[in-house]
Design an enzyme around this catalytic site. Sequence first.
Site, PDB file in Angstrom:
ATOM      1  N   HIS A 216     -23.658  30.068 -19.348  1.00 44.71           N
ATOM      2  CA  HIS A 216     -22.753  31.425 -18.776  1.00 44.71           C
ATOM      3  C   HIS A 216     -23.863  32.569 -19.145  1.00 44.71           C
ATOM      4  O   HIS A 216     -24.174  33.527 -18.127  1.00 44.71           O
ATOM      5  CB  HIS A 216     -21.611  31.542 -19.576  1.00 44.71           C
ATOM      6  CG  HIS A 216     -20.891  32.856 -19.157  1.00 44.71           C
ATOM      7  ND1 HIS A 216     -20.087  32.993 -18.173  1.00 44.71           N
ATOM      8  CD2 HIS A 216     -20.960  33.971 -19.605  1.00 44.71           C
ATOM      9  CE1 HIS A 216     -19.694  34.231 -18.041  1.00 44.71           C
ATOM     10  NE2 HIS A 216     -20.152  34.834 -19.007  1.00 44.71           N
ATOM     11  N   GLU A 217     -24.215  32.782 -20.197  1.00 47.33           N
ATOM     12  CA  GLU A 217     -24.990  33.959 -20.615  1.00 47.33           C
ATOM     13  C   GLU A 217     -26.618  33.873 -19.810  1.00 47.33           C
ATOM     14  O   GLU A 217     -26.843  34.858 -19.343  1.00 47.33           O
ATOM     15  CB  GLU A 217     -25.097  33.962 -22.174  1.00 47.33           C
ATOM     16  CG  GLU A 217     -24.301  34.030 -23.131  1.00 47.33           C
ATOM     17  CD  GLU A 217     -23.201  35.357 -22.506  1.00 47.33           C
ATOM     18  OE1 GLU A 217     -23.537  36.265 -21.928  1.00 47.33           O
ATOM     19  OE2 GLU A 217     -21.792  35.200 -23.078  1.00 47.33           O
ATOM     20  N   HIS A 348     -11.816  40.904 -25.684  1.00 40.57           N
ATOM     21  CA  HIS A 348     -12.094  41.829 -24.782  1.00 40.57           C
ATOM     22  C   HIS A 348     -11.024  43.085 -24.822  1.00 40.57           C
ATOM     23  O   HIS A 348     -11.148  44.196 -24.082  1.00 40.57           O
ATOM     24  CB  HIS A 348     -11.787  41.145 -23.324  1.00 40.57           C
ATOM     25  CG  HIS A 348     -13.025  40.061 -23.174  1.00 40.57           C
ATOM     26  ND1 HIS A 348     -12.916  38.957 -23.847  1.00 40.57           N
ATOM     27  CD2 HIS A 348     -14.082  40.205 -22.584  1.00 40.57           C
ATOM     28  CE1 HIS A 348     -14.093  38.444 -23.599  1.00 40.57           C
ATOM     29  NE2 HIS A 348     -15.122  39.092 -22.735  1.00 40.57           N
ATOM     30  N   ARG A 357     -12.203  40.450 -13.866  1.00 41.09           N
ATOM     31  CA  ARG A 357     -13.476  40.013 -13.429  1.00 41.09           C
ATOM     32  C   ARG A 357     -13.239  38.537 -13.593  1.00 41.09           C
ATOM     33  O   ARG A 357     -14.126  37.703 -12.949  1.00 41.09           O
ATOM     34  CB  ARG A 357     -14.641  40.545 -13.823  1.00 41.09           C
ATOM     35  CG  ARG A 357     -14.403  40.431 -15.426  1.00 41.09           C
ATOM     36  CD  ARG A 357     -15.867  41.296 -16.181  1.00 41.09           C
ATOM     37  NE  ARG A 357     -15.835  42.858 -15.966  1.00 41.09           N
ATOM     38  CZ  ARG A 357     -16.522  43.850 -16.383  1.00 41.09           C
ATOM     39  NH1 ARG A 357     -17.083  43.358 -17.410  1.00 41.09           N
ATOM     40  NH2 ARG A 357     -16.398  44.965 -16.047  1.00 41.09           N
TER      41      ARG A 357
HETATM   42 ZN   LIG Z   1     -20.255  36.768 -19.204  1.00 40.76          ZN
END
Ligand SMILES: [Zn+2]
EC number: 3.4.-.-
Length: 458
Positions: A216-217, A348, A357
């Site tokens: 992912h990163e 988050h 998102r």
């Molecule tokens: Zn991300």
Amino acid sequence: MAKTRDYSTLLEAWSGWRNAVGPPSKQLFSRMIEINNLGVQSAGFHDTSEIWKNELGISNLENIVDDLYATIQPLYVQLHAFVRGRLSAIDKTGVVHSDRPLPAHVLGNMWAQNWEPILPQLLPTAALSGGEDATQVLRRRYSSFNQLVVVAQDFFLSLGFQPLPPTFWSRSQFVRPNDGRKPVCHGSATDFYSQEDVRLLMCGKINEDDFYTLHHEMGHLYYFLTYSHQPFLFRSGASSAFHEAIGDTIIYAAMATKHRHRLGFVSTGNKTNPKDLDIINLLRQALVKIPILPFSLALEKWRWGVMAGQIKPNQYNQAWWNLKLKYQGIVPPIERSEKDFDPASKFHIISNTPYIRYFLSSVLQVQIFQALCEASGQGPRFGKPLNQCDIYGSIEAGNRLREMMSLGSSHPWNVALKVLTHEENPKIDAQPLMDYYQPLHEWLVIENRRLNYTIGFD
Ligand SMILES: [Zn+2]
């Protein structure tokens, strides 16, 4: 949360974390919302949620996400019913009821957003094996986290990307430093806006979850590098949802049965017949990829409500759980009150990072995967199921992806999507996701009916 299946230990961890982080941050959070709103109101907006929605460049965002979720919900409801039915069938403690919403602490994850760790409990018989335990395989094969980074990079290299620059390797933090520093450990990727200084921050461990987080990163890192020739203002994603989607598209590819074989996650001596193995693997992917959809929707609907003043501080926790029940079919395992502030348990929320998102990315990444699959000459257009697609080593798929990524934010997101899909007026579309999981969806409907499992959580 992933390892133990002892419900009282899980409850202790679940409530301990929430007791530690919730109450101390509630007032700070509501004050932050006030200050944010003062700032945006001076610029002519009603409240912060308006700006957050605008950022994605999608008009009627709330209706769009509701429509997308309406398409996906039947799959989630079947998955939820199957998980609840299986857990209640094997539960000797009476914690999971066959016809009540799922308690939030038994799903293998602190936030019930990724249910993959409970896969072994869901398999109908011990004889049906999903293959090797990927974490065990990784620990057997690799002794340092750096090696895992190399393996994650390998997938990108196979698509024709360049190796990450030397400064990436020397300036990133892969594992928790043991010199007394206490960094934020939530994984992140950062662009330092030179031509090639991109870095990763993680406190990585050798396990399956962190292995996929690396992909992912790395999606962010390669996006930074691929648009680094653009003028400064265009050096960001087609939208934040696109930025989140790149690495996850590669995760779809890396989780495909063929690639799991390549990684040694399915032993050659596995006796499970290939058809069952495919269903088990789709179930594994669904447990990672589907619960995040209602999770992210509930999270952001809560925050939009808070920002718009529809949810007041004295309703924070109740409103949070109302939305969790409505979208996820999940309830708190113990009584909650407004003294608790359970939203704060999620990074988050506290870091004030927009979240819709991730919902959009979860839809978009399968659309992108389908486009790459077709670029490599596979997929539905060539008479093959989308979930059998293997894009590892496809330069054509890599070229298609790079063509989109190199735009940065120099064009609206629908132009970027057109570059990928070659459609005239592309929209964010949940159909590829539903196509991908179609065999599993069918299987779940049949199993839930056969086992007489309750459907839904009204
Ligand atoms: Zn991300």
